[in-house]
Design an enzyme around this catalytic site. Structure first.
Site, short mmCIF file in Angstrom:
data_model
loop_
_atom_site.label_atom_id
_atom_site.label_comp_id
_atom_site.label_asym_id
_atom_site.label_seq_id
_atom_site.Cartn_x
_atom_site.Cartn_y
_atom_site.Cartn_z
N GLN A 141 -10.00 -14.91 -2.76
CA GLN A 141 -10.67 -14.98 -1.47
C GLN A 141 -10.75 -13.57 -0.92
O GLN A 141 -9.73 -12.95 -0.65
CB GLN A 141 -9.86 -15.88 -0.53
CG GLN A 141 -10.44 -16.01 0.86
CD GLN A 141 -11.77 -16.78 0.85
OE1 GLN A 141 -11.85 -17.91 0.41
NE2 GLN A 141 -12.82 -16.14 1.33
N ASP A 152 -13.17 2.33 -2.47
CA ASP A 152 -12.05 1.42 -2.18
C ASP A 152 -11.19 1.23 -3.43
O ASP A 152 -10.83 0.12 -3.80
CB ASP A 152 -12.57 0.07 -1.67
CG ASP A 152 -11.48 -0.71 -0.93
OD1 ASP A 152 -10.45 -0.10 -0.57
OD2 ASP A 152 -11.65 -1.92 -0.70
N ILE A 198 -10.21 -18.74 -7.43
CA ILE A 198 -9.20 -17.76 -7.87
C ILE A 198 -9.01 -16.61 -6.91
O ILE A 198 -8.10 -15.81 -7.04
CB ILE A 198 -9.54 -17.19 -9.26
CG1 ILE A 198 -10.99 -16.72 -9.30
CG2 ILE A 198 -9.25 -18.21 -10.35
CD1 ILE A 198 -11.35 -15.94 -10.54
N VAL A 227 -14.04 -16.40 -4.66
CA VAL A 227 -14.27 -16.17 -6.09
C VAL A 227 -13.73 -17.36 -6.87
O VAL A 227 -12.63 -17.85 -6.61
CB VAL A 227 -13.62 -14.85 -6.55
CG1 VAL A 227 -13.89 -14.60 -8.02
CG2 VAL A 227 -14.16 -13.68 -5.73
N THR A 261 -12.80 -10.76 1.82
CA THR A 261 -13.22 -10.78 3.22
C THR A 261 -14.56 -11.49 3.36
O THR A 261 -14.82 -12.17 4.33
CB THR A 261 -13.34 -9.34 3.73
OG1 THR A 261 -12.22 -8.60 3.24
CG2 THR A 261 -13.35 -9.29 5.24
N1 LIG Z 1 -14.36 -10.71 -12.18
C1 LIG Z 1 -13.30 -11.24 -11.61
N2 LIG Z 1 -12.42 -11.96 -12.34
C2 LIG Z 1 -11.33 -12.49 -11.77
N3 LIG Z 1 -11.03 -12.38 -10.46
C3 LIG Z 1 -11.86 -11.69 -9.68
C4 LIG Z 1 -13.04 -11.09 -10.20
N4 LIG Z 1 -13.67 -10.45 -9.20
C5 LIG Z 1 -12.92 -10.65 -8.10
N5 LIG Z 1 -11.84 -11.39 -8.37
C6 LIG Z 1 -10.78 -11.76 -7.45
O1 LIG Z 1 -11.33 -12.30 -6.26
C7 LIG Z 1 -10.76 -11.71 -5.10
C8 LIG Z 1 -11.83 -11.23 -4.15
O2 LIG Z 1 -12.77 -10.44 -4.85
P1 LIG Z 1 -13.43 -9.15 -4.24
O3 LIG Z 1 -12.33 -8.18 -3.94
O4 LIG Z 1 -14.49 -8.68 -5.16
O5 LIG Z 1 -14.09 -9.76 -2.94
P2 LIG Z 1 -14.30 -9.08 -1.54
O6 LIG Z 1 -14.88 -10.10 -0.62
O7 LIG Z 1 -15.08 -7.83 -1.72
O8 LIG Z 1 -12.81 -8.80 -1.20
P3 LIG Z 1 -12.13 -7.72 -0.31
O9 LIG Z 1 -11.85 -8.39 0.97
O10 LIG Z 1 -10.87 -7.40 -1.08
O11 LIG Z 1 -13.04 -6.56 -0.22
C9 LIG Z 1 -9.84 -10.62 -5.59
O12 LIG Z 1 -8.52 -11.08 -5.41
C10 LIG Z 1 -10.09 -10.48 -7.06
O13 LIG Z 1 -8.89 -10.34 -7.78
#
Ligand SMILES: Nc1ncnc2c1ncn2[C@@H]1O[C@H](COP(=O)(O)OP(=O)(O)OP(=O)(O)O)[C@@H](O)[C@H]1O
Length: 732
Positions: free
Chosen positions: A154, A270, A152, A160, A156
């Protein structure tokens, strides 16, 4: 469909043969997966990585088909795991002792000490060695107790997945973080996120429900509550116009969540729409604590200034502040409030210079006293000769006055005037009619993540089919969904991390800070002496341009072209943006690149037709602001040029001072993600240069894309020959 080993499930460069072998080997088949669902099986399911047997509970026997045999090792200790019966992570008993009732048993080697206990409890040693503090008191969840559904998201650093907890039946999100070579520093940063999430417990903050740490894999899964939407996604729905009570409802929840974070000594760093997740009941939860840090309000500690997505980044961080507090999150909150009211991002800068310029134009420049007192690292360069007058009230004159009053506080140019989350919640904005609506009364939106996943899946299948039929060079496109969402540059620290990744350096999001679990009692993180942002930061001749989430191949091109691109999302999410430009996040679609500038301006135009407030005249204020921009920009840029040359002359003195706060010395000069010295000497020329460099990158990317499509087509044909029956749905 076979079960998959999540170790390989999303591995780039996946090999069909290997997969086939693993599938055959993997007789640890769990419950029969439904048509399009797969059981998450990690390499350690049912057996320890040392190959020794585990005794399993009756209930687990039902699903494990591999016969187990004891190898009769000498040094054994009976470890009894209490099965997970609730959605919450089990808490380990201090002696990993004996529990009665429904139990599962393991036989493992047990090293001495806490680390030993953690290993005995099922944690992999690479994790206990570095992140013992973060997992303290917890037991790992088993990978085979989840059923992976769709991918669902992706990020960085992570992928997920939507998954089902087989023990509770609950739908959860699994955030998978992979560590290259189990690099201890990356693990430490992950540990910080876990530690922070564990410290937080509030309805408006995403809950970490557990961890899966497969022993044989270099990845870790965070088990999180599943959330259907994010604010960015909802804001990008065509025609979407939030009412005042709805905006108040979102803002109230955001501020309550923030108040909790701040009261527990956590800065998010952020805050943006795509990190504000919303469930089907309208509950908003702050998510993605990957850039968050502990802080202590009374104890000053140096922190990196390279955090917060550019459009939401406060002026003090752009000016290089390394001592800051809750005000950074409040600034971002102000940007979101204005964005929800205006229907578009209010300060969409493309470079740090441009961002600061937009901020000064709207919010005014800091007072003389502030410049003097704050002694910000970049003040010498960025302090305007003539102060900018604040015109927030004029630009947003159509906003309801309680909203404008709150905005005025949150977007105070000087951080100490921004108040707190608690004080914001007490303002008239929340007490005057119309008050916030109940979250449950918010409209029910279709589950966007699943929809996105299905569309991506469908698109991938179509592309595979086209490649097999020899039409690999044609890209099949679906019509972009109309959206007013536009991307924002992501936090620079993340960009830096992606550059470091490519340079095979450790990956932390905020590389100038080191996570020290012992400091997690609130003392915050510190600047690593050898890894300060500037010290090993990137230097470049080109601008930081914004288009979010172009993925590794794009950033690679960017590196070659010496342009800095930041992956990221605005309140208008990357997801929505990528839909618009028909590219999955992480891809490097050419149409995205070439459409970048046009898409932005098109979006800007479109947004004016959507916005309620703009209909009432806001667009006029905006255009007035814009028309004044060009001459100001030139003046500003000339001013910067003067300042820069004089500041460089003072290099030694400045560098000496700044090196203590993480900024450059003469030897390691200050590096910015935006150009201080535009090649042509004025802003317009700098923007022209932007375009030129984008076009160069586009051309190179086109060549690359053609090459990779050819390779893909060949690979697909080869796979089709090897596995004629395969439908290509090999897992997430
Ligand atoms: N609990 C959740 N339920 C549904 N979707 C989620 C959840 N946590 C994260 N996501 C989705 O997964 C994606 C990536 O999550 P997250 O932002 O936590 O990861 P990241 O690697 O830290 O990303 P970023 O590059 O944005 O920092 C996001 O689009 C978010 O909407």
């Amino acid at each position: 469909m076979g079960c998959i080993n999540s170790k390989e499930g999303d591995t780039a460069g996946y090999n069909g043969n290997q997969r086939e072998k693993r599938l055959r080997k993997s007789s640890r088949r769990l419950v029969a997966p439904s048509r399009r669902e797969e059981v998450l099986v990690e390499a350690d399911s049912g057996r320890g990585n040392d190959g020794r047997e585990r005794l399993i509970s009756k209930s687990q026997e039902n699903v494990l088909s591999t016969p187990l045999s004891s190898d009769g090792e000498k040094e054994k200790k009976l470890v009894i795991e209490k099965p997970i019966t609730s959605s919450h992570q089990r808490h380990a008993t201090s002696d990993v002792g004996v529990n009665r009732g429904e139990q599962s048993l393991r036989i493992l080697n047990v090293p001495n000490g806490i680390e030993g206990q953690q290993i005995a409890a099922g944690w992999p040693s690479w994790l206990t060695a570095v992140a013992g503090e973060a997992i303290k008191g917890w037991l790992p969840r088993r990978a085979d107790s989840f059923e992976k559904l769709d991918k669902i998201g992706q990020g960085t650093y992570s992928s997920v997945y939507k998954a089902r907890d087989l023990e509770t039946g609950k739908i959860v999100a699994l955030k998978k973080v992979r560590f290259a070579n189990m690099d201890p520093e990356s693990v430490r940063f992950m540990a910080r996120e876990i530690h922070i999430l564990r410290r937080l417990d509030h309805p408006n903050v995403v809950k970490l429900e557990g961890l899966i740490a497969p022993r044989m894999s270099s990845s870790l899964y965070l088990v999180l509550e599943y959330m259907d939407h994010d604010l960015a996604g909802l804001a990008s729905i065509p025609g979407q116009k939030f009412t005042e009570p709805q905006i108040k409802c979102f803002m109230q929840q955001l501020l309550r969540g923030l108040e909790h974070c701040h009261s527990r000594g956590v800065l998010h760093r952020d805050i943006k729409g795509s990190n504000l997740l919303i469930d089907t009941n309208g509950i908003l939860r702050i998510a993605d604590f990957g850039l968050a840090t502990f802080f202590h309000p009374d104890r000053k500690q140096p922190l990196t200034s390279r955090v917060v997505t550019l459009w939401y980044r406060p002026p003090e961080l752009l000016l290089g502040a390394t001592e800051y507090g809750v005000a950074v999150d409040l600034w971002s909150t102000g940007c979101i409030l204005a964005e929800l009211l205006a229907g578009r991002p209010i300060m969409p800068g493309r470079t740090e210079v441009e961002q600061l310029h937009k901020i000064f134009k709207l919010c005014g420049s800091p007072s003389e006293e502030y410049w003097r007192k704050s002694r910000l690292p970049h003040a010498t360069i960025f302090k305007p000769q003539h102060p900018y007058k604040r015109c927030l009230a004029e630009v947003f004159k159509e906003f309801p006055s309680p909203a404008l009053a709150l905005l005025d506080v949150l977007l105070a140019i000087e951080p100490e005037h921004r108040g707190t989350a608690a004080s914001a919640l007490q303002t008239k904005f929340f007490t005057t009619i119309p008050v916030a609506c109940d979250p449950s009364s918010l409209p029910k939106y279709p589950p966007s993540k699943e929809l996105d996943a299905k569309l991506r899946e469908e698109e991938a299948r179509r592309q595979r089919a086209a490649a097999i039929k020899g039409r690999g060079h044609e890209s099949i496109r679906r019509e972009p969904r109309d959206s007013k969402a536009v991307p924002a540059p992501d936090a620079n620290a993340e960009l830096q991390a992606s550059l470091q990744k490519r340079q095979a350096l450790p990956n932390p999001k905020s590389s100038s800070e080191i996570y020290n679990p012992e400091e997690d009692t609130g003392s915050g993180s510190s600047i690593h002496p050898s890894r300060g942002t500037a010290q090993n930061g990137y230097s470049h001749s080109g601008p930081l341009i914004h288009p979010g989430a172009f993925g590794s191949s794009w950033t690679k091109k960017v590196k070659e072209d010496e342009i800095q691109m930041a992956p990221g999302q605005a309140l208008g999410s990357t997801r929505a943006y990528m839909q618009r430009l028909h590219v999955p996040k992480g891809g490097s679609d050419l149409s995205t690149l070439s459409g970048l500038v046009a898409a932005r301006s098109k979006n800007d135009r479109e947004s004016s037709t959507h916005s309620h407030w703009q209909e009432q005249g806001l667009s006029n204020s905006y255009s007035q602001l814009d028309s004044a921009e060009t001459s100001e920009k030139q003046e500003w840029t000339h001013h910067l040029l003067d300042r820069q040359s004089s500041s460089h002359k003072k290099g030694d003195k400045m560098g000496g001072k700044e090196s203590t706060t993480g900024y450059g010395s003469k030897k390691h000069r200050i590096h910015y993600s935006g150009p201080l010295m535009p090649p042509g000497g004025n802003f317009d020329e700098m923007l022209k240069e932007h375009e030129k460099q984008i076009q160069q990158a586009v051309r190179k990317a086109q060549v690359d894309k053609a090459k990779s499509k050819k390779n893909y087509s060949e690979k697909a044909q080869f796979e089709a020959l090897l596995f004629p029956g395969r439908n290509g749905n090999s897992g997430v």
